[in-house]
Design a protein around this motif. Structure first.
Motif, PDB file in Angstrom:
ATOM      1  N   ALA A  52       6.895  25.977  36.234  1.00 43.81           N
ATOM      2  CA  ALA A  52       6.352  25.098  37.267  1.00 43.81           C
ATOM      3  C   ALA A  52       5.114  24.359  36.770  1.00 43.81           C
ATOM      4  CB  ALA A  52       5.995  25.912  38.511  1.00 43.81           C
ATOM      5  N   PRO A  53       5.044  23.040  36.963  1.00 44.60           N
ATOM      6  CA  PRO A  53       3.818  22.303  36.629  1.00 44.60           C
ATOM      7  C   PRO A  53       2.653  22.839  37.448  1.00 44.60           C
ATOM      8  CG  PRO A  53       5.652  20.800  37.026  1.00 44.60           C
ATOM      9  CD  PRO A  53       6.111  22.160  37.465  1.00 44.60           C
ATOM     10  N   PRO A  54       1.434  22.725  36.953  1.00 43.88           N
ATOM     11  CA  PRO A  54       0.285  23.336  37.631  1.00 43.88           C
ATOM     12  C   PRO A  54       0.001  22.771  39.017  1.00 43.88           C
ATOM     13  CG  PRO A  54      -0.429  21.911  35.831  1.00 43.88           C
ATOM     14  CD  PRO A  54       1.045  22.059  35.691  1.00 43.88           C
ATOM     15  N   HIS A  55       0.433  21.534  39.280  1.00 43.25           N
ATOM     16  CA  HIS A  55       0.145  20.904  40.558  1.00 43.25           C
ATOM     17  C   HIS A  55       1.292  21.047  41.548  1.00 43.25           C
ATOM     18  CE1 HIS A  55       1.935  18.189  37.653  1.00 43.25           C
ATOM     19  NE2 HIS A  55       2.463  17.484  38.636  1.00 43.25           N
ATOM     20  N   ALA A  56       2.283  21.869  41.227  1.00 42.64           N
ATOM     21  CA  ALA A  56       3.443  22.023  42.107  1.00 42.64           C
ATOM     22  C   ALA A  56       3.071  22.822  43.356  1.00 42.64           C
ATOM     23  CB  ALA A  56       4.566  22.726  41.368  1.00 42.64           C
ATOM     24  N   SER A  57       3.657  22.452  44.483  1.00 41.95           N
ATOM     25  CA  SER A  57       3.440  23.196  45.726  1.00 41.95           C
ATOM     26  C   SER A  57       4.373  24.403  45.771  1.00 41.95           C
ATOM     27  CB  SER A  57       3.720  22.293  46.930  1.00 41.95           C
ATOM     28  OG  SER A  57       5.113  22.016  47.043  1.00 41.95           O
ATOM     29  N   ASP A  58       4.065  25.340  46.670  1.00 40.39           N
ATOM     30  CA  ASP A  58       4.913  26.520  46.834  1.00 40.39           C
ATOM     31  C   ASP A  58       6.322  26.114  47.255  1.00 40.39           C
ATOM     32  OD1 ASP A  58       2.761  28.083  46.170  1.00 40.39           O
ATOM     33  OD2 ASP A  58       2.273  28.619  48.243  1.00 40.39           O
ATOM     34  N   GLU A  59       6.418  25.133  48.117  1.00 41.29           N
ATOM     35  CA  GLU A  59       7.724  24.686  48.597  1.00 41.29           C
ATOM     36  C   GLU A  59       8.541  24.095  47.448  1.00 41.29           C
ATOM     37  OE1 GLU A  59       9.548  22.246  52.416  1.00 41.29           O
ATOM     38  OE2 GLU A  59       7.615  21.631  51.591  1.00 41.29           O
ATOM     39  N   GLN A  60       7.922  23.308  46.604  1.00 45.26           N
ATOM     40  CA  GLN A  60       8.616  22.731  45.458  1.00 45.26           C
ATOM     41  C   GLN A  60       9.061  23.829  44.490  1.00 45.26           C
ATOM     42  OE1 GLN A  60       5.459  20.132  44.225  1.00 45.26           O
ATOM     43  NE2 GLN A  60       6.358  18.320  45.190  1.00 45.26           N
ATOM     44  N   ALA A  61       8.210  24.823  44.284  1.00 42.56           N
ATOM     45  CA  ALA A  61       8.545  25.911  43.371  1.00 42.56           C
ATOM     46  C   ALA A  61       9.763  26.692  43.870  1.00 42.56           C
ATOM     47  CB  ALA A  61       7.356  26.845  43.201  1.00 42.56           C
ATOM     48  N   LEU A  62       9.871  26.857  45.176  1.00 43.41           N
ATOM     49  CA  LEU A  62      11.017  27.567  45.737  1.00 43.41           C
ATOM     50  C   LEU A  62      12.310  26.793  45.510  1.00 43.41           C
ATOM     51  CD1 LEU A  62       9.566  28.896  49.107  1.00 43.41           C
ATOM     52  CD2 LEU A  62      10.252  30.250  47.133  1.00 43.41           C
ATOM     53  N   VAL A  63      12.252  25.479  45.644  1.00 42.18           N
ATOM     54  CA  VAL A  63      13.445  24.660  45.407  1.00 42.18           C
ATOM     55  C   VAL A  63      13.847  24.734  43.932  1.00 42.18           C
ATOM     56  CG1 VAL A  63      14.418  22.332  45.495  1.00 42.18           C
ATOM     57  CG2 VAL A  63      12.913  23.117  47.329  1.00 42.18           C
ATOM     58  N   ALA A  64      12.876  24.607  43.044  1.00 42.27           N
ATOM     59  CA  ALA A  64      13.171  24.691  41.610  1.00 42.27           C
ATOM     60  C   ALA A  64      13.707  26.070  41.239  1.00 42.27           C
ATOM     61  CB  ALA A  64      11.915  24.379  40.799  1.00 42.27           C
ATOM     62  N   ALA A  65      13.230  27.095  41.920  1.00 44.92           N
ATOM     63  CA  ALA A  65      13.722  28.449  41.664  1.00 44.92           C
ATOM     64  C   ALA A  65      15.202  28.559  42.010  1.00 44.92           C
ATOM     65  CB  ALA A  65      12.913  29.461  42.469  1.00 44.92           C
ATOM     66  N   LYS A  66      15.630  27.879  43.060  1.00 41.01           N
ATOM     67  CA  LYS A  66      17.044  27.891  43.421  1.00 41.01           C
ATOM     68  C   LYS A  66      17.868  27.168  42.359  1.00 41.01           C
ATOM     69  CE  LYS A  66      17.869  27.773  47.785  1.00 41.01           C
ATOM     70  NZ  LYS A  66      18.026  27.269  49.175  1.00 41.01           N
ATOM     71  N   CYS A  67      17.287  26.133  41.752  1.00 42.23           N
ATOM     72  CA  CYS A  67      17.960  25.443  40.652  1.00 42.23           C
ATOM     73  C   CYS A  67      18.179  26.409  39.488  1.00 42.23           C
ATOM     74  CB  CYS A  67      17.131  24.236  40.213  1.00 42.23           C
ATOM     75  SG  CYS A  67      17.918  23.174  38.977  1.00 42.23           S
ATOM     76  N   CYS A  68      17.158  27.187  39.155  1.00 42.02           N
ATOM     77  CA  CYS A  68      17.296  28.189  38.097  1.00 42.02           C
ATOM     78  C   CYS A  68      18.334  29.248  38.469  1.00 42.02           C
ATOM     79  CB  CYS A  68      15.959  28.868  37.824  1.00 42.02           C
ATOM     80  SG  CYS A  68      14.757  27.840  36.960  1.00 42.02           S
ATOM     81  N   LEU A  69      18.345  29.643  39.735  1.00 45.90           N
ATOM     82  CA  LEU A  69      19.300  30.655  40.172  1.00 45.90           C
ATOM     83  C   LEU A  69      20.736  30.167  39.993  1.00 45.90           C
ATOM     84  CD1 LEU A  69      19.919  33.385  41.474  1.00 45.90           C
ATOM     85  CD2 LEU A  69      19.759  32.276  43.713  1.00 45.90           C
ATOM     86  N   LEU A  70      20.978  28.894  40.245  1.00 50.43           N
ATOM     87  CA  LEU A  70      22.317  28.344  40.052  1.00 50.43           C
ATOM     88  C   LEU A  70      22.782  28.586  38.616  1.00 50.43           C
ATOM     89  CD1 LEU A  70      24.781  26.687  40.874  1.00 50.43           C
ATOM     90  CD2 LEU A  70      23.453  24.610  40.445  1.00 50.43           C
ATOM     91  N   PHE A  71      21.889  28.368  37.657  1.00 52.54           N
ATOM     92  CA  PHE A  71      22.252  28.617  36.258  1.00 52.54           C
ATOM     93  C   PHE A  71      22.642  30.072  36.050  1.00 52.54           C
ATOM     94  CE2 PHE A  71      20.962  30.276  32.123  1.00 52.54           C
ATOM     95  CZ  PHE A  71      21.764  29.500  31.283  1.00 52.54           C
ATOM     96  N   PHE A  72      21.827  31.006  36.524  1.00 57.08           N
ATOM     97  CA  PHE A  72      22.103  32.415  36.264  1.00 57.08           C
ATOM     98  C   PHE A  72      23.315  32.914  37.051  1.00 57.08           C
ATOM     99  CE2 PHE A  72      17.636  32.240  34.879  1.00 57.08           C
ATOM    100  CZ  PHE A  72      17.808  32.759  33.601  1.00 57.08           C
ATOM    101  N   LEU A  73      23.560  32.364  38.232  1.00 57.76           N
ATOM    102  CA  LEU A  73      24.770  32.711  38.972  1.00 57.76           C
ATOM    103  C   LEU A  73      26.012  32.436  38.125  1.00 57.76           C
ATOM    104  CD1 LEU A  73      24.098  31.354  42.600  1.00 57.76           C
ATOM    105  CD2 LEU A  73      24.662  33.711  42.000  1.00 57.76           C
TER     106      LEU A  73
END
Length: 302
Positions: A52-73
């Motif tokens: 996550a970039p240092p200026h990312a919000s918590d909400e943005q980080a959660l969305v990006a985390a779901k993107c990562c989860l898609l890969f691992f799924l």
């Protein structure tokens, strides 16, 4: 004990992990139950927190985390899960019981809710799924590391995560940026990941239904006959690519001109994805990348 990384925030990781576990277990259709999703969620939360970039919000980080989860799924799942996702992307059908399709649909809905442009992310995701599917039929006996890069540059998922973050931040690839810089970033990540997963990729998969993972270091080892020499050369290649990335980055900044703000956002995303990948891989040596700590410690950050 895991290495201490200054960029990593345990609290942020816990929040992402809890969110992903709740989401993935709620959508689980695995015949054996949702147990595997705990490990996938932990890995996705780890890489998300580091990338996550240092200026990312918590909400943005959660969305990006779901993107990562898609890969691992998909990456940790049976070949059937990949086939189901490709079929869904092709036809829009087969969403029921399709965990990867549910994750992708939910990710798009999250981005739409935030008013994000997904024009770059959608084709990147499609390229990842298609390349991963083609990888299953590759004859490794005739494959060279460089020849494999045409597939590996998509299967590594770097473009998907970069474009997800650019979408979240309302940024785009600057017009002055060539494909070389992103390609260098991808090559750096490929070597770091393949060095991290060398032991796992060098042994037969636990299940006959598991996806094929072709490792560039294993390919080089087959050519040299020495795993030590292949690892040594891969470390040298990785760090040489890091130097080339830094030079390309400086050149892009020098020629940015009025595109400076856009360039800064783009480089911040790419840099954090590349460095976050290495830091995340180091962090997960106990869970996913056994025996790789010493080798990963010899790799430079960009």
């Amino acid at each position: 004990m895991r290495p201490v990384e200054s960029r990593f925030a345990d609290n942020a990781h816990s929040v992402l992990f809890d969110h992903l576990v709740r989401w993935s277990t709620a959508h689980c259709t695995c015949p054996t139950g949702p147990g595997e999703h705990i490990g996938q969620s932990f890995a996705a939360a780890t890489f998300s927190a580091f990338c996550a970039p240092p200026h990312a919000s918590d909400e943005q980080a959660l969305v990006a985390a779901k993107c990562c989860l898609l890969f691992f799924l998909v990456d940790d799942g049976p070949a059937e899960r990949l086939d189901d996702l490709v079929r869904f992307l092709d036809t829009g059908e087969g969403a029921v019981g399709n965990e990867a399709a549910a994750c992708w649909t939910s990710l798009l809905a999250d981005l739409d809710k935030l008013g994000c442009d997904v024009d770059d992310l959608v084709p990147a995701l499609r390229a990842w799924a298609d390349s991963t599917r083609r990888e299953q039929d590759v004859d490794v006996r005739t494959l060279t590391p460089e020849g494999y890069h045409a597939l590996r540059k998509d299967t590594i998922f770097v473009s998907c995560l970069v474009f997800c973050w650019l979408s979240l931040l309302g940024a785009r690839v600057p017009e002055t940026a060539s494909e070389d810089l992103l390609d260098l970033a991808i090559r750096v990540v490929v070597l770091a990941n393949d060095l991290g997963s060398l032991r796992a990729d060098g042994t037969p998969p636990d299940s006959p239904d598991a996806l094929v993972d072709i490792n560039t270091v294993v390919l080089a080892h087959d050519g040299t006959g020495s795993v030590e020499e292949a690892v040594h050369q891969a470390v040298l290649d990785h760090n040489a690519l890091v130097l080339r990335f830094r030079a390309a980055e400086r050149d892009l900044v020098e020629h940015a001109g009025p595109d400076d703000e856009r360039t800064s956002a783009f480089l911040s995303v790419v840099r954090h994805v590349v460095n976050g990948n290495l830091r995340g891989t180091r962090y997960l040596t106990a869970e996913r990348y056994p025996g790789s700590a010493e080798t990963l410690g010899r790799l430079d950050l960009v």
